[in-house]
Design a protein around this motif. Structure first.
Motif, mmCIF file in Angstrom:
data_model
loop_
_atom_site.group_PDB
_atom_site.id
_atom_site.type_symbol
_atom_site.label_atom_id
_atom_site.label_comp_id
_atom_site.label_asym_id
_atom_site.label_seq_id
_atom_site.Cartn_x
_atom_site.Cartn_y
_atom_site.Cartn_z
ATOM 1 N N ASP A 92 80.766 99.880 -110.048
ATOM 2 C CA ASP A 92 81.687 99.985 -108.909
ATOM 3 C C ASP A 92 80.909 99.898 -107.598
ATOM 4 O OD1 ASP A 92 83.724 100.344 -110.752
ATOM 5 O OD2 ASP A 92 83.857 102.515 -110.436
ATOM 6 N N TRP A 93 79.748 100.546 -107.549
ATOM 7 C CA TRP A 93 78.911 100.532 -106.354
ATOM 8 C C TRP A 93 78.431 99.105 -106.062
ATOM 9 C CZ3 TRP A 93 73.246 100.337 -106.127
ATOM 10 C CH2 TRP A 93 72.745 100.578 -104.854
ATOM 11 N N ILE A 94 78.034 98.403 -107.092
ATOM 12 C CA ILE A 94 77.604 97.008 -106.916
ATOM 13 C C ILE A 94 78.772 96.184 -106.383
ATOM 14 C CG2 ILE A 94 76.895 94.912 -108.157
ATOM 15 C CD1 ILE A 94 74.582 96.840 -107.893
ATOM 16 N N ALA A 95 79.961 96.380 -106.947
ATOM 17 C CA ALA A 95 81.134 95.612 -106.522
ATOM 18 C C ALA A 95 81.484 95.874 -105.066
ATOM 19 C CB ALA A 95 82.332 95.935 -107.421
ATOM 20 N N THR A 96 81.264 97.095 -104.603
ATOM 21 C CA THR A 96 81.578 97.439 -103.212
ATOM 22 C C THR A 96 80.788 96.577 -102.241
ATOM 23 O OG1 THR A 96 82.058 99.700 -103.848
ATOM 24 C CG2 THR A 96 81.585 99.333 -101.529
ATOM 25 N N LYS A 97 79.632 96.128 -102.650
ATOM 26 C CA LYS A 97 78.771 95.336 -101.768
ATOM 27 C C LYS A 97 79.308 93.924 -101.530
ATOM 28 C CE LYS A 97 74.642 97.796 -103.123
ATOM 29 N NZ LYS A 97 73.330 97.681 -103.728
ATOM 30 N N ASN A 98 80.277 93.477 -102.343
ATOM 31 C CA ASN A 98 80.822 92.121 -102.197
ATOM 32 C C ASN A 98 81.163 91.770 -100.766
ATOM 33 O OD1 ASN A 98 80.689 91.384 -104.865
ATOM 34 N ND2 ASN A 98 82.842 91.755 -105.290
ATOM 35 N N GLY A 99 82.014 92.566 -100.163
ATOM 36 C CA GLY A 99 82.543 92.249 -98.846
ATOM 37 C C GLY A 99 81.706 92.742 -97.689
ATOM 38 N N MET A 100 80.519 93.255 -97.968
ATOM 39 C CA MET A 100 79.662 93.716 -96.876
ATOM 40 C C MET A 100 78.228 93.233 -97.051
ATOM 41 S SD MET A 100 79.508 97.807 -97.607
ATOM 42 C CE MET A 100 78.471 98.512 -98.871
ATOM 43 N N LEU A 101 78.035 92.250 -97.934
ATOM 44 C CA LEU A 101 76.686 91.839 -98.304
ATOM 45 C C LEU A 101 75.881 91.307 -97.128
ATOM 46 C CD1 LEU A 101 74.799 91.785 -100.666
ATOM 47 C CD2 LEU A 101 75.616 89.509 -101.225
ATOM 48 N N ASP A 102 76.450 90.432 -96.319
ATOM 49 C CA ASP A 102 75.691 89.867 -95.200
ATOM 50 C C ASP A 102 75.247 90.955 -94.232
ATOM 51 O OD1 ASP A 102 75.992 87.345 -96.273
ATOM 52 O OD2 ASP A 102 77.704 86.829 -94.997
ATOM 53 N N THR A 103 76.159 91.837 -93.871
ATOM 54 C CA THR A 103 75.830 92.928 -92.947
ATOM 55 C C THR A 103 74.814 93.870 -93.584
ATOM 56 O OG1 THR A 103 78.020 92.799 -91.936
ATOM 57 C CG2 THR A 103 76.784 94.839 -91.590
ATOM 58 N N LEU A 104 75.007 94.196 -94.843
ATOM 59 C CA LEU A 104 74.113 95.106 -95.540
ATOM 60 C C LEU A 104 72.701 94.533 -95.604
ATOM 61 C CD1 LEU A 104 73.921 97.776 -97.100
ATOM 62 C CD2 LEU A 104 74.563 96.516 -99.154
ATOM 63 N N LEU A 105 72.579 93.262 -95.967
ATOM 64 C CA LEU A 105 71.252 92.644 -96.045
ATOM 65 C C LEU A 105 70.570 92.618 -94.684
ATOM 66 C CD1 LEU A 105 71.936 89.717 -98.551
ATOM 67 C CD2 LEU A 105 70.680 91.847 -98.974
ATOM 68 N N ALA A 106 71.322 92.330 -93.649
ATOM 69 C CA ALA A 106 70.754 92.330 -92.295
ATOM 70 C C ALA A 106 70.282 93.741 -91.919
ATOM 71 C CB ALA A 106 71.777 91.826 -91.289
ATOM 72 N N MET A 107 71.043 94.753 -92.311
ATOM 73 C CA MET A 107 70.663 96.129 -91.994
ATOM 74 C C MET A 107 69.428 96.563 -92.784
ATOM 75 S SD MET A 107 74.462 97.828 -91.771
ATOM 76 C CE MET A 107 73.902 99.476 -91.307
ATOM 77 N N ILE A 108 69.315 96.130 -94.022
ATOM 78 C CA ILE A 108 68.128 96.444 -94.819
ATOM 79 C C ILE A 108 66.912 95.748 -94.210
ATOM 80 C CG2 ILE A 108 67.022 96.071 -97.068
ATOM 81 C CD1 ILE A 108 69.835 96.558 -98.322
ATOM 82 N N GLU A 109 67.086 94.476 -93.854
ATOM 83 C CA GLU A 109 65.979 93.709 -93.266
ATOM 84 C C GLU A 109 65.505 94.321 -91.952
ATOM 85 O OE1 GLU A 109 65.471 89.286 -91.516
ATOM 86 O OE2 GLU A 109 66.302 89.423 -93.548
ATOM 87 N N SER A 110 66.437 94.816 -91.146
ATOM 88 C CA SER A 110 66.071 95.409 -89.849
ATOM 89 C C SER A 110 65.556 96.843 -89.985
ATOM 90 C CB SER A 110 67.272 95.394 -88.905
ATOM 91 O OG SER A 110 68.224 96.371 -89.304
#
Length: 184
Positions: A92-110
């Motif tokens: 379920d946690w993995i699925a939640t990332k579907n609609g926020m992946l671009d923002t999440l990856l940018a936040m991890i990178e920053s």
């Protein structure tokens, strides 16, 4: 102390955002999330002034649910059953990332989100299951939390929920079979 309606709105926004992110193929608009939550866009922005603040809150909420969930499940179920149920929560946690992946990856990178800290917390949760299962001789002693995490990432990469829930479930059951100690 926040007013009761403000706390209720924030909780509802988190729940709805989690659901919308999980079901979206692309990042939904903030307006979509507000509409789904039944609140105005101003209410959403009052609680989460940016998309990043909303993604951060959803991400942290989900990690907390996973780590707290491990202890709760172990208090209710035998270690193998608790671990198997937790694997579903992980999906379920993995699925939640579907609609926020671009923002999440940018936040991890920053560096806005500490990916290493999340990894450490999740590995500790898996370790709790393994330690409990070893204590009852219900789980193998030669498997590490990293082994299970790698398996979970692999399973949810090839059987991404929600469209492949049956396949993911079958693969998770196979993994659980492999985690049983050898019969004497």
């Amino acid at each position: 102390m926040p007013r009761a309606d403000a706390t209720r709105n924030r909780t509802q926004l988190l729940e709805v955002a989690t659901r919308v992110f999980a079901s979206a193929d692309t990042e939904p608009s903030m307006r979509t999330i507000a509409r789904e939550a039944g609140v105005g866009i101003a209410t959403l922005y009052r609680h989460f002034p940016t998309r990043e603040s909303l993604v951060d809150a959803v991400y942290r909420d989900q990690v907390a649910r996973l780590t707290d969930g491990a202890r709760e499940l172990l208090a209710q179920l035998p270690p193998p059953a608790a671990l198997r149920r937790w694997m579903d929560l992980f999906g379920d946690w993995i699925a939640t990332k579907n609609g926020m992946l671009d923002t999440l990856l940018a936040m991890i990178e920053s560096g806005e989100i500490a990916h290493a800290q999340t990894r450490t917390e999740l590995l500790a949760a898996i370790g709790e299951f393994l330690n409990a299962g070893r204590a009852t001789a219900e789980l193998r002693t030669d498997v590490t939390a990293e082994d299970i995490a790698a398996n979970l990432i692999g399973i949810f990469t090839v059987a991404h929920p929600p469209e492949h829930n049956a396949r993911a479930s079958r693969l998770l059951n196979i993994l659980m079979d492999g985690l049983q100690p050898p019969k004497p």
